[in-house]
Enzyme design. Structure first.
Site, mmCIF file in Angstrom:
data_model
loop_
_atom_site.group_PDB
_atom_site.id
_atom_site.type_symbol
_atom_site.label_atom_id
_atom_site.label_comp_id
_atom_site.label_asym_id
_atom_site.label_seq_id
_atom_site.Cartn_x
_atom_site.Cartn_y
_atom_site.Cartn_z
ATOM 1 N N SER A 143 0.823 -1.218 0.000
ATOM 2 C CA SER A 143 0.000 0.000 0.000
ATOM 3 C C SER A 143 0.847 1.254 0.000
ATOM 4 C CB SER A 143 -0.845 0.073 1.277
ATOM 5 O OG SER A 143 -1.748 -0.970 1.343
ATOM 6 N N HIS A 164 -1.019 -3.187 -7.319
ATOM 7 C CA HIS A 164 -1.732 -2.707 -6.130
ATOM 8 C C HIS A 164 -3.239 -2.808 -6.340
ATOM 9 C CE1 HIS A 164 -2.877 0.728 -3.223
ATOM 10 N NE2 HIS A 164 -2.695 -0.382 -2.543
ATOM 11 N N GLU A 176 -3.551 -0.772 -9.843
ATOM 12 C CA GLU A 176 -2.425 0.111 -10.139
ATOM 13 C C GLU A 176 -1.217 -0.761 -10.484
ATOM 14 O OE1 GLU A 176 -3.285 4.139 -7.571
ATOM 15 O OE2 GLU A 176 -2.224 2.541 -6.520
ATOM 16 N N ASN A 214 -3.637 6.011 -3.130
ATOM 17 C CA ASN A 214 -3.361 6.274 -1.710
ATOM 18 C C ASN A 214 -2.724 7.644 -1.472
ATOM 19 O OD1 ASN A 214 -4.526 3.970 -0.807
ATOM 20 N ND2 ASN A 214 -2.642 2.801 -0.614
HETATM 21 C C1 3HC Z 1 -5.282 1.031 1.694
HETATM 22 C C2 3HC Z 1 -5.124 0.259 0.414
HETATM 23 O O1 3HC Z 1 -3.773 0.243 -0.010
HETATM 24 C C3 3HC Z 1 -5.966 0.685 -0.754
HETATM 25 C C4 3HC Z 1 -7.437 0.461 -0.536
HETATM 26 O O2 3HC Z 1 -7.916 -0.631 -0.640
HETATM 27 S S1 3HC Z 1 -8.307 1.834 -0.134
HETATM 28 C C5 3HC Z 1 -9.969 1.265 -0.008
HETATM 29 C C6 3HC Z 1 -10.612 1.160 -1.352
HETATM 30 N N1 3HC Z 1 -11.974 0.763 -1.163
HETATM 31 C C7 3HC Z 1 -12.967 1.654 -1.094
HETATM 32 O O3 3HC Z 1 -12.779 2.853 -1.258
HETATM 33 C C8 3HC Z 1 -14.303 1.070 -0.814
HETATM 34 C C9 3HC Z 1 -15.397 2.122 -0.839
HETATM 35 N N2 3HC Z 1 -16.673 1.465 -0.592
HETATM 36 C C10 3HC Z 1 -17.365 0.853 -1.580
HETATM 37 O O4 3HC Z 1 -17.012 0.860 -2.750
HETATM 38 C C11 3HC Z 1 -18.646 0.175 -1.158
HETATM 39 O O5 3HC Z 1 -19.091 0.756 0.032
HETATM 40 C C12 3HC Z 1 -18.470 -1.378 -0.968
HETATM 41 C C13 3HC Z 1 -18.186 -2.016 -2.331
HETATM 42 C C14 3HC Z 1 -17.348 -1.752 -0.004
HETATM 43 C C15 3HC Z 1 -19.746 -1.937 -0.388
HETATM 44 O O6 3HC Z 1 -20.795 -1.534 -1.216
HETATM 45 P P1 3HC Z 1 -22.294 -1.354 -0.649
HETATM 46 O O7 3HC Z 1 -23.160 -1.052 -1.821
HETATM 47 O O8 3HC Z 1 -22.262 -0.424 0.487
HETATM 48 O O9 3HC Z 1 -22.608 -2.717 0.010
HETATM 49 P P2 3HC Z 1 -23.187 -4.066 -0.586
HETATM 50 O O10 3HC Z 1 -24.515 -3.834 -1.251
HETATM 51 O O11 3HC Z 1 -23.097 -5.014 0.555
HETATM 52 O O12 3HC Z 1 -22.122 -4.503 -1.675
HETATM 53 C C16 3HC Z 1 -22.096 -4.038 -3.031
HETATM 54 C C17 3HC Z 1 -21.628 -5.170 -3.879
HETATM 55 O O13 3HC Z 1 -20.313 -5.591 -3.507
HETATM 56 C C18 3HC Z 1 -20.293 -6.969 -3.098
HETATM 57 N N3 3HC Z 1 -19.376 -7.051 -1.954
HETATM 58 C C19 3HC Z 1 -19.342 -6.218 -0.887
HETATM 59 N N4 3HC Z 1 -18.317 -6.543 -0.079
HETATM 60 C C20 3HC Z 1 -17.696 -7.598 -0.665
HETATM 61 C C21 3HC Z 1 -16.566 -8.382 -0.333
HETATM 62 N N5 3HC Z 1 -15.846 -8.168 0.784
HETATM 63 N N6 3HC Z 1 -16.189 -9.370 -1.165
HETATM 64 C C22 3HC Z 1 -16.888 -9.624 -2.295
HETATM 65 N N7 3HC Z 1 -17.963 -8.921 -2.669
HETATM 66 C C23 3HC Z 1 -18.368 -7.922 -1.856
HETATM 67 C C24 3HC Z 1 -21.725 -7.293 -2.746
HETATM 68 O O14 3HC Z 1 -22.019 -8.662 -2.950
HETATM 69 C C25 3HC Z 1 -22.493 -6.411 -3.723
HETATM 70 O O15 3HC Z 1 -22.543 -7.009 -5.003
HETATM 71 P P3 3HC Z 1 -23.714 -6.622 -6.069
HETATM 72 O O16 3HC Z 1 -23.773 -5.129 -6.185
HETATM 73 O O17 3HC Z 1 -23.235 -7.270 -7.325
HETATM 74 O O18 3HC Z 1 -24.953 -7.192 -5.492
HETATM 75 N N1 NAD Z 2 -6.041 -4.073 3.631
HETATM 76 C C1 NAD Z 2 -6.115 -3.245 2.601
HETATM 77 O O1 NAD Z 2 -7.088 -2.488 2.451
HETATM 78 C C2 NAD Z 2 -5.022 -3.251 1.569
HETATM 79 C C3 NAD Z 2 -5.278 -2.740 0.293
HETATM 80 C C4 NAD Z 2 -4.256 -2.764 -0.683
HETATM 81 C C5 NAD Z 2 -3.001 -3.273 -0.360
HETATM 82 N N2 NAD Z 2 -2.780 -3.786 0.889
HETATM 83 C C6 NAD Z 2 -1.453 -4.369 1.158
HETATM 84 O O2 NAD Z 2 -1.555 -5.774 0.971
HETATM 85 C C7 NAD Z 2 -0.678 -6.455 1.875
HETATM 86 C C8 NAD Z 2 -1.494 -7.432 2.723
HETATM 87 O O3 NAD Z 2 -2.493 -6.726 3.414
HETATM 88 P P1 NAD Z 2 -3.753 -7.491 4.065
HETATM 89 O O4 NAD Z 2 -4.686 -6.430 4.485
HETATM 90 O O5 NAD Z 2 -4.222 -8.583 3.169
HETATM 91 O O6 NAD Z 2 -3.063 -8.144 5.350
HETATM 92 P P2 NAD Z 2 -3.557 -9.374 6.230
HETATM 93 O O7 NAD Z 2 -2.970 -9.164 7.575
HETATM 94 O O8 NAD Z 2 -5.025 -9.586 6.091
HETATM 95 O O9 NAD Z 2 -2.825 -10.616 5.533
HETATM 96 C C9 NAD Z 2 -1.432 -10.797 5.523
HETATM 97 C C10 NAD Z 2 -1.174 -12.292 5.581
HETATM 98 O O10 NAD Z 2 0.208 -12.533 5.295
HETATM 99 C C11 NAD Z 2 0.612 -13.657 6.070
HETATM 100 N N3 NAD Z 2 2.071 -13.629 6.137
HETATM 101 C C12 NAD Z 2 2.852 -12.791 6.864
HETATM 102 N N4 NAD Z 2 4.156 -13.051 6.600
HETATM 103 C C13 NAD Z 2 4.183 -14.065 5.679
HETATM 104 C C14 NAD Z 2 5.217 -14.751 5.001
HETATM 105 N N5 NAD Z 2 6.510 -14.480 5.222
HETATM 106 N N6 NAD Z 2 4.889 -15.730 4.115
HETATM 107 C C15 NAD Z 2 3.592 -16.024 3.881
HETATM 108 N N7 NAD Z 2 2.553 -15.399 4.502
HETATM 109 C C16 NAD Z 2 2.854 -14.422 5.380
HETATM 110 C C17 NAD Z 2 -0.080 -13.491 7.396
HETATM 111 O O11 NAD Z 2 -0.206 -14.742 8.051
HETATM 112 C C18 NAD Z 2 -1.444 -12.921 6.959
HETATM 113 O O12 NAD Z 2 -2.409 -13.938 6.794
HETATM 114 C C19 NAD Z 2 0.047 -5.358 2.657
HETATM 115 O O13 NAD Z 2 1.271 -5.063 2.014
HETATM 116 C C20 NAD Z 2 -0.917 -4.180 2.567
HETATM 117 O O14 NAD Z 2 -0.258 -2.943 2.677
HETATM 118 C C21 NAD Z 2 -3.751 -3.795 1.854
#
Ligand code: 3HC
Ligand code: NAD
Length: 310
Positions: A143, A164, A176, A214
């Site tokens: 991330s 990503h 990404e 991000n």
């Molecule tokens: C930090 C990292 O590096 C980067 C990141 O990941 S940053 C985070 C990026 N993510 C976001 O910004 C998420 C923003 N939120 C959203 O897009 C929406 O709120 C959400 C998709 C999570 C949920 O959507 P919402 O409409 O509120 O809920 P819900 O109706 O339960 O789900 C919508 C659809 O997604 C599916 N879904 C929700 N969560 C799911 C999951 N964990 N796994 C699989 N499918 C899922 C549902 O089945 C539903 O499918 P459908 O529309 O085809 O029926």
């Molecule tokens: N959580 C998010 O929203 C998100 C989104 C994009 C990218 N990421 C990135 O993805 C990566 C994983 O994040 P996550 O949220 O899935 O974490 P998580 O904690 O859910 O999963 C990480 C897993 O890696 C396993 N693990 C740790 N060391 C290991 C090793 N040496 N060999 C094999 N398995 C090992 C752990 O047992 C754990 O199950 C991180 O680099 C995070 O920054 C996270």
């Protein structure tokens, strides 16, 4: 419904994009790794999912089965037997292992999704570099860490990049693709086609902090936390504002809870250390306090809001 479109595209033969990569090893079976394994298997690839914990692997297989069921229910709503076949075949393409070295031996692509820690990632990639075939591409789902820095320990720097994904992986349409300083054209092209083949829209990023999403999202979430901390608006009103006023699916504080407050803090602290003059990356006392109290968001049952513990 929009989400449904992309899920269907993952395995619809008419629009599927072909990739030379057929054997994918996903390392880390947590939140992200299980999603990456799912979309790869849905797209017809042979997947090896690796985690150090066999409990995590069992949990991942269960959640992948549930999520594939969700897809099948929608895509094959008029043909449940075909839906069951789709779930069984996709699950059948995922094998699990606890030994990353063993799993890398047959991989065309390794996608690393383990803990966000440079030392742990270095240790893993160093080990894999010695055993994976010379053609194998290595990618990290990090991330916030630098792809060049992660790649610094391997010999195959030309075959190293960033892939990503976003949470939840089966739903979020973006991938990404990060070109490191030494990623060669063939590797970049292979990562782009592979991303398309698993149903994602790919964008190209340089190895800059937070890539594109991000770099914009984390400061935005942080500004929302600061706004709340100053008492300028309630959490509910901040979230409503951005949902109804800017069309975001979640408000920034809901999203902070969803991503995890510890993850937000980890990213911010890492960037602050590296770029101390950038005020957007300054620590936030309220965020530090919530994390120190174990209030990590959805996963711990409380962050800016309270949740039923999972
Ligand atoms: C930090 C990292 O590096 C980067 C990141 O990941 S940053 C985070 C990026 N993510 C976001 O910004 C998420 C923003 N939120 C959203 O897009 C929406 O709120 C959400 C998709 C999570 C949920 O959507 P919402 O409409 O509120 O809920 P819900 O109706 O339960 O789900 C919508 C659809 O997604 C599916 N879904 C929700 N969560 C799911 C999951 N964990 N796994 C699989 N499918 C899922 C549902 O089945 C539903 O499918 P459908 O529309 O085809 O029926
Ligand atoms: N959580 C998010 O929203 C998100 C989104 C994009 C990218 N990421 C990135 O993805 C990566 C994983 O994040 P996550 O949220 O899935 O974490 P998580 O904690 O859910 O999963 C990480 C897993 O890696 C396993 N693990 C740790 N060391 C290991 C090793 N040496 N060999 C094999 N398995 C090992 C752990 O047992 C754990 O199950 C991180 O680099 C995070 O920054 C996270």
């Amino acid at each position: 419904m929009i989400q449904f479109g992309i899920i269907a595209r993952n395995f619809s033969s008419s629009s599927a994009v072909q990739s030379a990569i057929k054997n994918v090893t996903v390392i880390g079976g947590g939140l992200m790794g299980s999603g990456i394994a799912q979309v790869s298997a849905q797209a017809g690839q042979n997947v090896t999912l690796v985690d150090v914990s066999s409990d995590v692997l069992a949990k991942a297989q269960k959640s992948i089965g549930t999520n594939l069921g969700r897809v099948a229910k929608k895509v094959y709503k008029d043909n449940p037997a075909e839906g069951e076949k789709f779930v069984a075949e996709s699950l059948g393409r995922i094998k699990t292992l606890t030994d990353p070295a063993e799993a890398a031996k047959s991989a065309d692509l390794v996608v690393e999704a383990i803990v966000e820690n440079m030392e742990v990632k270095h240790k893993l990639f160093k080990q894999l570099d010695g055993v994976a075939p010379s053609h194998t591409i290595f990618a990290s789902n990090t991330s916030s860490l630098s792809i060049n820095e992660i790649a610094s320990v391997v010999n195959r720097k030309d075959k190293f990049g960033g892939l990503h994904f976003f949470n939840p992986v089966p739903v979020m349409k973006l991938l990404e693709v990060v070109r490191g300083a030494e990623t060669n054209d063939a590797t970049y092209q292979a990562m782009m086609s592979w991303g398309k083949s698993v149903g994602k829209t790919c964008i190209t990023c340089k190895d800059t902090p937070g890539f594109v999403v991000n770099r914009l999202l984390v400061p935005y979430i942080c500004e929302a936390i600061r706004l709340f901390e100053r008492g300028d608006a309630s959490a509910r009103d901040i979230d409503i504002a951005m949902k109804l006023g800017a069309g975001y699916p979640m408000g920034p504080l809901e999203l902070a809870d969803y991503v995890g407050l510890d993850t937000n803090k980890f990213i911010l602290d890492g960037w602050h250390k590296k770029y101390p003059d950038q005020p957007l990356f300054n620590p936030i006392p309220l965020l530090d306090k919530l994390v120190s109290e174990g209030k990590l968001g959805v996963k711990s049952g409380e962050g800016f809001y309270k949740y039923d513990k999972k």
